[in-house]
Design an enzyme around this catalytic site. Structure first.
Site, short mmCIF file in Angstrom:
data_model
loop_
_atom_site.label_atom_id
_atom_site.label_comp_id
_atom_site.label_asym_id
_atom_site.label_seq_id
_atom_site.Cartn_x
_atom_site.Cartn_y
_atom_site.Cartn_z
N HIS A 449 -9.69 60.95 53.63
CA HIS A 449 -10.61 59.29 52.66
C HIS A 449 -11.48 59.76 51.72
O HIS A 449 -12.23 59.47 51.76
CB HIS A 449 -11.23 58.29 54.24
CG HIS A 449 -11.44 57.46 53.55
ND1 HIS A 449 -12.47 56.58 54.07
CD2 HIS A 449 -11.76 56.31 52.41
CE1 HIS A 449 -13.05 55.82 53.35
NE2 HIS A 449 -12.10 55.85 52.40
N LEU A 460 -16.34 63.02 51.28
CA LEU A 460 -14.83 63.10 51.74
C LEU A 460 -15.06 63.07 53.73
O LEU A 460 -14.84 63.95 54.06
CB LEU A 460 -13.67 64.04 51.10
CG LEU A 460 -12.66 64.36 52.15
CD1 LEU A 460 -11.56 62.90 51.33
CD2 LEU A 460 -11.88 65.97 51.77
N GLU A 461 -14.48 61.94 53.98
CA GLU A 461 -13.28 61.86 55.89
C GLU A 461 -12.56 62.42 56.02
O GLU A 461 -11.36 62.23 55.43
CB GLU A 461 -13.77 60.30 55.16
CG GLU A 461 -14.83 59.98 55.97
CD GLU A 461 -15.29 58.30 56.60
OE1 GLU A 461 -16.39 57.99 56.97
OE2 GLU A 461 -14.21 57.73 55.98
N VAL A 462 -12.05 63.84 56.46
CA VAL A 462 -11.30 63.89 56.82
C VAL A 462 -10.49 63.35 57.86
O VAL A 462 -11.42 63.55 59.23
CB VAL A 462 -10.96 65.79 56.90
CG1 VAL A 462 -9.62 66.25 57.41
CG2 VAL A 462 -11.33 66.42 55.38
#
Ligand code: 3H9
Length: 706
Positions: A449, A460-462
């Protein structure tokens, strides 16, 4: 004397700075002692006429004073003494009887630059890693080893304040234009040129040309001009920090005092102010963020993760704003092949243009050469077919936010991708597990994301699902980091972390609007609290339709406590989608934001009444967020308070000086938050009911951080 070694050739002592075993050179107490010793020995050597200091580390000259050391300081007096010690060391350098040349390659920051400024002459390489600056302000302190005195004396008050007050680092070329660096050279000849400069200096005197120009000398050169410079700078600092960050004002005072009372007095003031700042709560919080960010840089995102797969080609499906942003950022940051795919060539061409714009911007800002620009642009290609996907190790889809469309894209990709390739979905609202439901290789599927605009947003979201393989996670994390992002690994739950905790905050802003608070009052209160923009401006930036959709997803998942008040629908119906549509809560003309459009109040059916004071606005918005943050952390949405705080700071600008929502919660106190939430729930409804996590914390008097 482990840090300093030297050889003497033809009268020039070339000293290498290289702290054994340390990733970067820093000026610690031990290094200080070593340096005194080295200077004493070399002073006694009759055969040594001048010195050159260069670094033994590949990308680093000196990264500044040892941050770990100043974090351990226990009293203002100790901190002040630390600054005095640093100043005494650099006095020794600046009054050394033999000329000293700093040969700079790599980061030359904080105390590292202060050291270089105390040298007689500075040669720097044009390598991109050569960054020259005084980032102390970003740690809530000020340059205190003479930086606030020597820099303005070298380049003038205006230029110096520009660097000191923003905590900026400049590339060597700019530093040379400013007059900080005397000579700019390619790395291969740094040593030779520095030695030649040392020889020249040992043979005769050297006068540095004045650079400040007519306006510069008018402003810097007389007390009245300087008064004007300081007045303006103070105004700017207050406008930017709203008084929330004491360090820039302290630095301004140190520079001003030194220029009006002389170097000695200036140094004294600098040390006093350092003493006060180093132990301040704001500085402690900013330093914690520095270390948390560094820790995250080394964290593979999952325990016992296998090494990440190397990505040499990225494929991107969907060439809209996000897809093009991901493609362009990848080329700029990682310099690898990017293949863009969309449903028709016109869209692909538009996406490629937008991606290329990011590369062009680097050229315009002189971050890359023309040659490098041509090389990078050549990495971008695209098609309306999946051609070229067979050679990709990672594909990111950034297509329309609709489950069916995303599943379709996944199926098509799986048909053409190598079996080992990772498929990442850039969704902000759809559970990754749902997208992966019918996947042939669910272990290779993960969420990535990105935030908009991709090139500028640092987070950044993983998001792994239960079926995602550990290596898929480490590959996504490592790739995000290659793009320069700070990466947090979060649970596959609605809204993930950032949007989940933003949800109640945004809803509360809408509740306030509907109870007659003016949009600009809400924004003003939150900016004063420390957010970069207020929630209403944020709605306009994100897109009111996008926010409305995200709100619906959260409501569907969490029910009543996340139900958005019926505010946004009326605006969307009126075509007010925010900045992108040229109208939202605010007016926009030629891309510039104007004032609030009074028509929104009629659309919302309210009359602004000014009945709710700023303190209550802040309390309702922040407490709604803290309540949800504690709940989401307890559910394991983030792995730790550290990840949650860094996610909020980098994801939507939670005020860094407050340390992030969970640190702020510790400061408010769970018991106080519990009591206030109960009070708000009684008055305003169950959306404020304290979460179980808050109840537990209040009962056990627990904290998120020790
Ligand atoms: C100062 O100078 C005050 C003075 O004015 C006066 C005082 C009296 N100290 O970032 P990386 C560590 S304040 C201690 O991953 P990169 C870092 O924690 C200082 N440690 O590498 C990490 O450790 P680990 C002003 C430091 O290549 C390792 O080095 N200076 C320091 O991406 C590698 O770092 C700054 O604020 C330090 N000063 O970036 C500069 N610096 O491997 C802060 C680094 O154990 N540093 N470490 O996790 C940076 O901006 C970046 O580290 C730098 C390298 C650009 C240098």
């Amino acid at each position: 004397m482990a840090t300093f070694t030297w050889e003497v050739n033809d009268g020039i002592g070339v000293v290498t700075i290289d702290t054994p075993g340390a990733p970067v050179n820093v000026i610690s107490r031990a290094v200080t002692e070593d340096l005194y010793e080295a200077l004493a020995v070399l002073e006694r050597e009759p055969g040594v006429k001048a010195l050159v200091f260069l670094s033994g580390k590949p990308d680093n000259f000196i990264a500044g004073a040892d941050i770990e050391e100043f974090v351990r300081l226990k009293s203002t007096a100790d901190a002040e003494q630390m600054a005095r010690d640093g100043q005494a060391l650099l006095d020794r350098v600046s009054s050394y009887p033999k000329p000293i040349v700093a040969a700079i390659n790599g980061a030359c920051l904080g105390g590292g630059l202060e050291f270089a400024l105390a040298c007689r002459y500075r040669v720097a390489t044009d390598h991109p890693k050569t960054q020259i600056g005084l980032p102390e302000i970003q740690l809530g302190i000020l340059p205190a080893a003479g930086g606030c005195q020597r820099l303005p004396r070298l380049i003038g008050a205006r230029a110096a304040l520009d660097i000191i007050l923003a905590g900026k680092s400049e590339r060597a070329g700019k530093a040379q234009r400013l007059g900080i660096v005397d000579e700019l050279v390619p790395p291969a000849i740094l040593r030779d040129i520095a030695v030649a400069a040392a020889r020249r200096l040992s043979q005769g005197s050297f006068r540095r040309p004045r650079r400040s120009g007519f306006l510069g000398s008018l402003l810097d050169g007389n007390p009245l001009g300087r008064l004007l410079v300081f007045r303006l700078a103070r105004k700017q600092v207050l406008a930017q920090t709203r008084g929330n960050y004491p360090a820039p004002l302290a630095a301004l005072e140190a520079v001003r005092h030194g220029l009006s009372h002389g170097m000695r007095e200036g140094l004294k003031r600098e040390a006093q102010l350092f003493g006060q700042l180093a132990l301040s709560d704001v500085s402690r919080k900013l330093v914690q963020i520095f270390f948390a960010t560094r820790e995250l840089k080394k964290d593979p995102g999952i325990a016992g993760a296998p090494p990440a797969a190397e990505v040499q080609r990225l494929a991107v499906v969907g060439s809209g704003f996000m897809g093009a942003g991901i493609a362009g950022t990848t080329v700029v940051q990682a310099g690898i092949d990017v293949r863009l795919k969309d449903s028709d060539v016109a869209r692909v061409a538009k996406g490629l243009n937008a991606a290329r714009d990011l590369v062009n911007e680097r050229l315009t800002r002189r971050r890359i050469t023309k040659f490098e620009h041509t090389r990078l642009v050549a990495f971008l290609s695209g098609s309306d077919q999946y051609t070229g996907f067979g050679g990709a190790q990672l594909v990111v889809e950034a297509v329309f936010e609709e489950l069916g469309v995303k599943q379709q894209v996944l199926r098509e990709c799986e048909a053409v991708l190598p079996a080992t390739a990772v498929f990442a979905s850039n969704t902000s609202t759809i559970p990754i597990g749902r997208i992966a439901e019918r996947a042939a290789r669910p272990e290779r599927i993960v969420g990535m994301h990105f935030f908009s605009p991709v090139a500028r947003m640092p987070l950044l979201e993983v998001i792994p699902t239960a079926a995602t393989a550990p290596q898929t996670v480490s590959t996504a994390v490592a790739f995000g980091r290659r793009l320069g992002k700070t990466v947090i690994v979060v649970k596959d739950a609605p809204g993930f972390w950032v949007n989940r905790i933003l949800g109640p905050y945004m809803n509360e802003a809408a509740h306030l609007l509907l109870s007659g608070v003016r949009a600009e009052e809400i924004d003003r209160a939150m900016v004063q609290f420390g957010f970069p923009v207020g929630p209403i401006t944020l709605l306009d930036e994100v897109g009111i339709d996008v926010a409305q959709h995200a709100g619906e997803v959260l409501e569907a998942a969490f029910g009543e406590r996340m139900t958005p008040p019926p505010a946004l629908g009326a605006l969307v119906k009126d075509g007010r989608l925010g900045r992108k549509a040229g109208k939202g809560f605010y007016r926009y003309a030629n891309g510039k934001k104007g004032g609030v459009d009074a028509a929104i109040y009629a659309l919302l059916g309210v009359q602004p009444n000014g009945a709710i004071p700023a303190a209550e606005i802040v309390q309702r918005l922040t407490y709604a967020m803290l309540n949800e943050a504690a709940r989401a952390l307890a559910e394991g949405v983030v792995r730790s308070p550290r990840d949650g705080d860094i996610g909020a700071i980098y994801g939507f600008g939670f005020p860094p000086f407050r340390g992030g929502p969970l640190r702020y919660l510790d400061d408010v106190g769970a018991d106080r938050l519990f009591a206030e939430l109960q009070r708000l729930a009684e008055r305003l409804g169950p959306r404020f009911a304290p979460s179980e996590a808050i109840v537990d914390h209040a009962r056990s008097r627990a904290r998120f951080y020790p």
